[in-house]
Design an enzyme around this catalytic site. Sequence first.
Site, short mmCIF file in Angstrom:
data_model
loop_
_atom_site.label_atom_id
_atom_site.label_comp_id
_atom_site.label_asym_id
_atom_site.label_seq_id
_atom_site.Cartn_x
_atom_site.Cartn_y
_atom_site.Cartn_z
N HIS A 67 26.53 48.55 18.68
CA HIS A 67 25.70 47.44 18.34
C HIS A 67 26.13 46.64 17.73
O HIS A 67 25.75 45.55 17.76
CB HIS A 67 24.34 48.02 18.40
N ASP A 91 17.87 38.95 17.82
CA ASP A 91 17.81 40.54 17.35
C ASP A 91 16.72 40.40 16.24
O ASP A 91 16.91 39.57 15.35
CB ASP A 91 19.22 40.58 16.67
N HIS A 126 21.51 46.28 20.50
CA HIS A 126 22.33 45.21 20.78
C HIS A 126 23.71 45.06 21.92
O HIS A 126 23.93 44.34 22.32
CB HIS A 126 22.82 44.30 19.48
N ASP A 163 20.74 36.40 14.65
CA ASP A 163 20.97 37.92 14.13
C ASP A 163 21.06 38.12 12.79
O ASP A 163 21.94 36.98 12.23
CB ASP A 163 22.04 38.46 14.83
N ASP A 168 16.11 42.09 13.81
CA ASP A 168 16.39 42.17 12.30
C ASP A 168 16.78 41.08 11.54
O ASP A 168 17.18 40.93 10.57
CB ASP A 168 17.37 43.43 12.28
N HIS A 209 23.37 40.08 11.41
CA HIS A 209 24.63 40.43 11.68
C HIS A 209 25.21 39.67 12.70
O HIS A 209 24.74 39.12 13.54
CB HIS A 209 24.38 41.77 12.11
N ASP A 213 27.68 40.93 14.62
CA ASP A 213 27.96 41.88 15.90
C ASP A 213 29.32 41.52 16.48
O ASP A 213 29.40 41.72 17.77
CB ASP A 213 27.02 41.83 17.02
N GLU A 223 16.73 45.24 19.66
CA GLU A 223 16.54 45.81 18.38
C GLU A 223 14.96 45.94 18.02
O GLU A 223 14.85 46.06 16.70
CB GLU A 223 17.53 45.22 17.18
N1 ARG Z 1 27.83 45.30 10.82
C1 ARG Z 1 27.41 46.76 11.15
C2 ARG Z 1 28.08 47.65 12.06
O1 ARG Z 1 29.00 47.12 12.69
C3 ARG Z 1 25.97 46.70 11.45
C4 ARG Z 1 25.67 45.91 12.80
C5 ARG Z 1 24.08 46.09 13.10
N2 ARG Z 1 23.96 45.28 14.72
C6 ARG Z 1 22.97 45.29 15.07
N3 ARG Z 1 22.73 44.93 16.29
N4 ARG Z 1 21.75 45.52 14.59
O2 ARG Z 1 27.79 48.79 12.06
MN MN Z 2 22.55 42.82 16.46
MN MN Z 3 21.25 42.94 13.46
#
Ligand code: ARG
Ligand code: MN
Ligand code: MN
Length: 313
Positions: free
Chosen positions: A140, A227, A100, A123, A229, A125, A127, A272
Amino acid sequence: STVNVVGVPLDLGVSKLGVDMGPTALRYAGIFEALEHAGFPYLDEGDLDVANNFALDRLPPERRGTAKRAEIARVAENLGRHVHEAAMRGETPLVLGGDHSTAIGAIAGLAKARGRLGVIWIDAHADANTPQTSPSGNIHGMPLAISLGHGYPDLVNCLGFAPKVRPEDVVIIGAKDVDPDEMAFVREQGVALYSTFDLEHLGLSRVMDEAIARVAQGTDAVYVSFDADVMDMHLAPGTGIMTRGGLTYREITYVCRTIGERLPLAGLDIIEVNPLMDKRNSTAELCVELAMALLGVKWTDYERNYLTANLPC
Ligand code: ARG
Ligand code: MN
Ligand code: MN
Ligand code: MN
C-alpha cells in the site's frame, strides 16, 4: 453520467486487519443514499472477490509474501477490467477500498479506457516507494510508483501496459510522512507534491489552482485517489495510520469542493477506511460527504454557510 460503484475488500497491502471492511463501512455510511439524494444515477456492482490477510496468514511464512502479492495482482487485473468496461460504457467508476494497493487496478483500467490520465493523489503519504526504497515492504506504500511504471513487474504490468501515468500529470496533496528515499524518487520523477507545510505556506487556494491546472493540462481525463489518512486523526480516526497534523474539515472540504466544481472526474476511489478504528463509523460518513463533493455536488445541503461574496454561485 452513471456512477459505477464497486467495492474492493482488499487488506493485503498492509498487515493490520480491518481495511477490508472499508466498502461495508462506506455502504453503511450511506454512499448510495447520498448518490440518490444528489440525483446521480448509479449502479451497485457489489464487492470483488478478494482473499484477505487472515486467510493467507495461514500459509507458511516463507510463502505468504508471494501469495499476497499474487492475490493483489489478480485483484488489480479484475478491478482493472471492471473499471475499463465501466469507463468504456461512459460510466464514472467509484471504487470503495480497501488499502491503497486498490488504486493499481483502478488507474490501470481508467488509463486503458480514457488515454492520458491526470491523477490527484490526496494522501498523508506519497505511496511512491519501490521494493528498493520501502522501509516496510507494504504494497500500500507503492501504488503511485507502480502506476508510474516502477516496482514489482506483475503489478506494474497490470492489464498488459506500463506506465499508466506520466509524472508531469500527477499531483500529491497533503503529504506529511514520506520516507527519505521515497522523497528522492518523487523528486527525480518530477511528480508535484504539496505537503501539509506547503498548504500553509503557499495557501490552499494557490495549491488547488496549481494542482488542478497540472492534472488538466494535456490530459484526456482525471482520476482522484482519496486516502482517508490525509485527514487529522481527531477528525477521521477510522483509518490504518492515524496521525496528528492532518487536514482539518475545512481544508479537506476545500480540496474536494474545488476539484468537484472545476473538473469533471473520470473516476475516483475512497481508500484506507478502517471501521475497526472508528466504531461510530464517522470517518466513513465523512468520506461519503467528501466523495459527493468530488463528484461536484454543491455543498449547501451539508453546510449552510457556504456563502461567499467572491465566487460565482
Ligand atoms: N511510507 C510508508 C510505507 O511505505 C507508509 C505508506 C502508507 N500508505 C498508505 N496507503 N496508507 O510503508
Ligand atoms: Mn495511501
Ligand atoms: Mn496514506
Ligand atoms: Mn500536465
